[in-house]
Design an enzyme around this catalytic site. Sequence first.
Site, PDB file in Angstrom:
ATOM      1  N   PRO A   3      -5.041   8.911   0.172  1.00 43.58           N
ATOM      2  CA  PRO A   3      -6.136   9.871  -0.238  1.00 43.58           C
ATOM      3  C   PRO A   3      -5.492  11.396  -0.262  1.00 43.58           C
ATOM      4  CG  PRO A   3      -6.676   8.975   1.866  1.00 43.58           C
ATOM      5  CD  PRO A   3      -5.475   8.439   1.667  1.00 43.58           C
ATOM      6  N   CYS A  59       0.048   1.995   8.997  1.00 42.52           N
ATOM      7  CA  CYS A  59      -0.902   2.066  10.214  1.00 42.52           C
ATOM      8  C   CYS A  59      -0.925   0.635  10.487  1.00 42.52           C
ATOM      9  CB  CYS A  59      -2.286   2.436   9.494  1.00 42.52           C
ATOM     10  SG  CYS A  59      -2.697   1.636   8.061  1.00 42.52           S
ATOM     11  N   ASP A  71       3.566   3.677 -10.517  1.00 38.45           N
ATOM     12  CA  ASP A  71       4.003   2.908  -9.557  1.00 38.45           C
ATOM     13  C   ASP A  71       5.350   3.428  -9.243  1.00 38.45           C
ATOM     14  OD1 ASP A  71       5.484   0.700  -8.118  1.00 38.45           O
ATOM     15  OD2 ASP A  71       4.750  -0.868  -9.665  1.00 38.45           O
TER      16      ASP A  71
END
Length: 279
Positions: free
Chosen positions: A108, A229, A157
């Site tokens: 984001p 993450c 992409d």
Amino acid sequence: RLQADWPDQWQAIVDGGNRKPPMGLRVNQLHAGTHTYRQQLVDAGIALASAQPDDPPTAILLEQPHPAETLPGFPQGFVSVQDLGAQQAASLLAVAPGMRVLDACAAPGGKAAHLLESAAIELTAVESDPDRCAALTRALDAGRFPPDRTINVICADATQTQAAWAKRPFDAILLDAPCSGSGVVGRHPDAKWLRQPEDIDALGRTQSRLLRALWPLLKPGGHLLYGTCSVFAQENQQQIERFLQETKDARLQRQLQLAPDARHDGFYYALLCKETAAQ
């Protein structure tokens, strides 16, 4: 999988994923130093955790979550909400003024904004999902940053490197790769039920494909920071070990594995350097 990867620490990682997630702040150094902003929070009656030597220089940890919109200077962009582990990305990549930088999976936009706050760079931020790309464009609005930064948001992409955005090499690349999210289940507890074992294999293939596609875009002597993450070795150490075996001009400079705890979520980083011909 946790027991296999972390035989001595798996229970602590499970506990970390069940804990109420911490609230970290990233101080925008273009407006105030971290020490100065800490004092503003204290003056506002907001309790802070003690700083630790390994914390990123922009980071502040709150003792308890606090409504972001009531933080001093939050509406003006003086501070952002960002986990302390996520802030390690900009610290490790350490961009410098004048660099051409690629954020290959940018939405984001928190890490991209951190890079732009760190130095006067030319940033290309690529995101494949149209909705997330729209949010990324809002997060990286040029009005939030000094005019000596150049920002290009590309909805594409990142493996399709024949496109125009990939024609010139980059000094630094951030690959915040799609992953299982196993280090942030405290924020997304539904993942414990929804994520399937075969998902890790599919994500691993995507991570490998991104690494192979982006490496040729990096200048000799440049750095690529691979991050997830995740706390699973298949997405982290094993992924990087395989890439190093296959890529003769890649050298590992640093690895950092953070397990989720009371200060940060779980993250993995590998800083890779592209060797020059003389090396």
